[in-house]
Design a protein around this motif. Sequence first.
Motif, short mmCIF file in Angstrom:
data_model
loop_
_atom_site.label_atom_id
_atom_site.label_comp_id
_atom_site.label_asym_id
_atom_site.label_seq_id
_atom_site.Cartn_x
_atom_site.Cartn_y
_atom_site.Cartn_z
N ASP A 531 34.84 43.48 31.49
CA ASP A 531 35.27 41.86 30.93
C ASP A 531 36.56 41.67 31.30
OD1 ASP A 531 32.59 41.40 29.81
OD2 ASP A 531 33.21 42.38 27.88
N LEU A 532 37.34 42.44 32.07
CA LEU A 532 38.55 42.05 32.66
C LEU A 532 38.63 42.08 34.19
CD1 LEU A 532 40.60 44.47 30.06
CD2 LEU A 532 40.36 42.18 29.80
N ALA A 533 39.62 41.57 34.66
CA ALA A 533 39.82 41.22 35.99
C ALA A 533 40.02 42.63 36.55
CB ALA A 533 40.89 40.32 36.42
N PRO A 534 39.47 43.01 37.85
CA PRO A 534 40.03 44.16 38.55
C PRO A 534 41.46 44.07 38.49
CG PRO A 534 38.14 43.15 39.63
CD PRO A 534 38.72 42.09 38.75
N LEU A 535 42.01 45.42 39.08
CA LEU A 535 43.53 45.67 38.92
C LEU A 535 44.27 44.49 39.59
CD1 LEU A 535 45.72 46.92 37.65
CD2 LEU A 535 45.32 48.84 39.40
N LEU A 536 43.74 44.31 40.81
CA LEU A 536 44.33 43.46 41.97
C LEU A 536 44.22 42.03 41.52
CD1 LEU A 536 46.01 43.02 44.57
CD2 LEU A 536 43.65 42.78 45.67
N GLY A 537 42.99 41.55 40.90
CA GLY A 537 42.81 40.24 40.27
C GLY A 537 43.87 40.09 38.99
N PHE A 538 44.05 41.05 38.26
CA PHE A 538 45.03 40.63 37.11
C PHE A 538 46.45 40.55 37.54
CE2 PHE A 538 47.86 43.02 34.07
CZ PHE A 538 47.61 42.47 32.87
N TRP A 539 46.71 41.38 38.72
CA TRP A 539 48.28 41.57 38.97
C TRP A 539 48.44 39.97 39.58
CZ3 TRP A 539 50.53 45.46 36.92
CH2 TRP A 539 51.93 45.81 37.19
N THR A 540 47.41 39.53 40.32
CA THR A 540 47.52 38.37 41.18
C THR A 540 47.22 36.91 40.27
OG1 THR A 540 45.51 38.42 42.24
CG2 THR A 540 47.39 39.26 43.32
N ASN A 541 46.87 37.23 39.08
CA ASN A 541 46.34 36.31 38.10
C ASN A 541 45.10 35.47 38.66
OD1 ASN A 541 48.75 36.67 36.64
ND2 ASN A 541 49.81 35.19 38.08
N ASN A 542 44.37 36.18 39.10
CA ASN A 542 43.15 35.39 39.90
C ASN A 542 42.02 35.09 38.83
OD1 ASN A 542 41.45 35.07 42.36
ND2 ASN A 542 40.07 36.06 41.08
N ASP A 543 41.99 35.82 37.87
CA ASP A 543 41.31 35.47 36.67
C ASP A 543 41.57 34.21 35.72
OD1 ASP A 543 43.62 37.04 35.86
OD2 ASP A 543 42.50 37.56 33.95
N ILE A 544 42.82 34.07 35.66
CA ILE A 544 43.56 32.81 35.06
C ILE A 544 43.19 31.66 35.90
CG2 ILE A 544 45.62 31.84 34.09
CD1 ILE A 544 46.75 34.66 33.40
N GLU A 545 43.66 31.74 37.31
CA GLU A 545 43.49 30.79 38.09
C GLU A 545 41.85 30.28 38.34
OE1 GLU A 545 45.85 29.19 39.22
OE2 GLU A 545 47.56 30.42 39.24
N THR A 546 40.95 31.19 38.24
CA THR A 546 39.60 30.98 38.25
C THR A 546 39.34 30.24 37.11
OG1 THR A 546 39.25 32.91 39.48
CG2 THR A 546 37.30 31.92 38.27
N MET A 547 39.63 30.62 36.03
CA MET A 547 39.34 29.67 34.76
C MET A 547 40.09 28.50 34.69
SD MET A 547 39.31 32.52 31.52
CE MET A 547 41.01 33.45 32.02
N ASN A 548 41.22 28.28 35.34
CA ASN A 548 41.86 27.06 35.38
C ASN A 548 41.01 26.12 36.26
OD1 ASN A 548 44.12 25.22 34.65
ND2 ASN A 548 44.88 25.58 36.76
N GLY A 549 40.55 26.65 37.32
CA GLY A 549 39.67 25.66 38.36
C GLY A 549 38.45 25.12 37.87
#
Length: 845
Positions: A531-549
């Motif tokens: 339920d959490l972003a993979p480590l690289l996704g977490f470090w680059t904020n990819n999950d937050i950017e996806t939700m914002n989009g």
Amino acid sequence: YVRVPDEVLSSLAAILTAPGQPFVADFDEVFNIAPEMVSLLPVGGVLSRCAAAYLLDEKGNSLPYSFVMMEGERIELPPLPPGYYTLELHGAHQMRRCLVIVAPKQVYQPEMLRQGERLSGMNVQVYSLRSAFNWGIGDLGDLRRLAMDFGEDRIDFLGINPLHALFSSRPNWASPYSPSSRRWLNPIYIDVGGMQLFQTSPSAQAWFSDAETQAVLSRLREADWVDYAQVMALKMRALRLIFHDFEAQEAFVTARGTFEEFVRRGGRELRLFATFESLDHYFYAQTASIPFSEDTVGWLGWPEAYRYPDSAAVQAFAVSHEADIRFYMWLQWVMAEQLDLVRMACHEAGMALRLYGDLAVGVSRGGADTWIHREMYCLQVSIGAPPDELGPAGQNWNLPPLHPQRLKRSGYRVFIEMLRANMRVYGILRIDHVMALCRLWWIAYGNSANFGAYVRYPIADLMAILSLESHRERCVVVGEDLGIVPEEMRRALREYAVYSYSVMYFNHNDGNYWMPEYYHDQALAVVSTHDLAPLLGFWTNNDIETMNGLGVFETPEQYQQLLAQRRERKQQILAALRQADVLDASHDGEVLDHAIVLALHRFVAMSRSKLFAIQPENLLPITASFNIPGIASAYPNWRYRLPEDIAAMGKDPQLHAMLRHIVATRAHVRERQPTAVVVPASVATLIGGVEVTSVDKYLIDQLFAGTFADPFSYLGPHESGSGVIIRVLLPGADAVRVLAKDGKKALAEMSVLDERGFFIATLDADPRLHYLLEVQYGADKYIIEDTYRFTSTLQDFDNWLLAEGTHLRPYEKFGAHLMQHGDGVSGVNFSVWAPNARRVSVVGD
């Protein structure tokens, strides 16, 4: 705390007490007891005048049993081995049946874990696996190959997502945590190409060789995301061709015999599940053009006549669709056979615990489980989570709960069969939202999550069953205990030695991440979850950017706040890694590189936790999330496919080297050092002149629960640095004073430490002081002796002789004896020899 409106309580109470579906109770009461011990069962409330009693085993065979009734209220049972028993109580004109659960005190622990070994595993999302052999979705063949490739890296278990049966008529509804059934399996994971039946089926081979089939297969294999509908259609076409030849050709006669035995063992439950599958496909074909809705999925969208398994319409359908029903039973057989091959591959690869599976917290309203056992579920209710700081609106999971009273009166049959079906497959089973064994947040259907309340479940019975079944199937148990966990549940998990689920991302206090030495040893430790972003996704904020989009955030400020919080979290993680000496102090951590990835995994690997698991997506350059909770359709949850073929992963020397480095760290446990403490110490407050810590509160809970092994070591007078501490347990008392032995002079007013009736005071006095207690109940006051100030009358010599079995006059020591204490106090001394007893109490008027 959440204040529950009166109308919510009234609504849920009405649902709990409503007649509902026809239901025949198998048992009038349930008792759970320890094995191999004489037990006294309080049956007076079940049958007031019991004239005879009979004890039956699980097969209904009567056991030799001498009926002994104590004081008309309690019945004595002889020492029994673990299992389920039926106790029949017969009166003059009536009979009552009780289920007796005889369960080990703790869940199953393999010898290696009992000896303190620390094991490591790999957790994968099966659907995400990519290979040249699968058909666009990871399958059981891929799992088998993965076990063979990575077993050499000293991996002890292979963790997977739930394989529960979903709605095969609606494959795009893909969440493994909203299943149709938790007992049966999802055939989309069948390795079709690896089936010997497929390779020898003329019909299937002719179809497979067709250019159009190969074109579809190629497209599905190359896709970045799983196309569930296309994959299921392709597999079902092949499997129906194989099944046709399987049923018709002489070459498959031996395999058919094995299948028939599987059908016999599956019995009515298997046949009803297959009937559900056949009906669901039949009616979906007529309504496929209607937009999807959870209110009409499965049997909720069928004509009324087919909504009950025993209806005449369903019986007629079963007769006319026998071949189709056999096909869906056959799919379950194929899944079971292939899972056995995966388990065997894990064993041959040296994986001590083989497969680690996941058990979802509930099932869909319109699924097979609710159709087969409608009377056991409250379909007017959904479960979820109450509002909290992280989710002000709460959570509604749209899963109906089991009815606690009906579950108990049925002898927990549905719960037991579900556990068995899963534990039979897995060496470790993780129970999602383990708090469901204690309580669930119920929401009347159609309401939002803030209009709900907690409904309690019989935790003592459910934990006993969990223990018994885990021993029978030799299955280790992990409880997912993230979120709000009541102390009663935590205590039960500790007592039964169920492994906690410890996620590094969440293990922090006020921004300080726990050091590895402060992880619990009875836990499965992981860096993150699905339920959490993979480590690289977490470090680059990819999950937050996806939700914002996707427009998830209500305001730009919320988005900016989460970005700021993520920056702070990363710095806190880096600080913890440096403090643990797994990352060089000069590393700035701006970019996630090999050093940080390795350091993070070594950080968790060196924890005290006996179990530890690695997720391959955290070791690979992956940013996409497998699942973003709370987003139902805007994001393709449960569909992401790993970019690298598992064959390439298996040959990647850098990946193997990293895994071995991480696993090798498990041999080095960080010792606790006072200078390295990051977790705050237990909270201490000054009450009654005494410093009281959270440890005291834990012991007090044990006293009220009757599980404290040695109350004399805590209650009564005890020396301390500030004088003599006196602790008394007097449930229901309003106030207590310490008096001199003349009963007149007050020495101290005792402070209330627990509103249930626990009091504490400190005196500057000799610990041998003879004092009295003045206890107030309402307007009445009583002066009593503190029984916990008297020491044992058994001498060391007595204890030695008793333990040796050579005491010649035990009757002078055991039982009840009038005596006078050394300071002139007369009373009755009670002693009993009960080396295996959980609890001994003196009970009287």
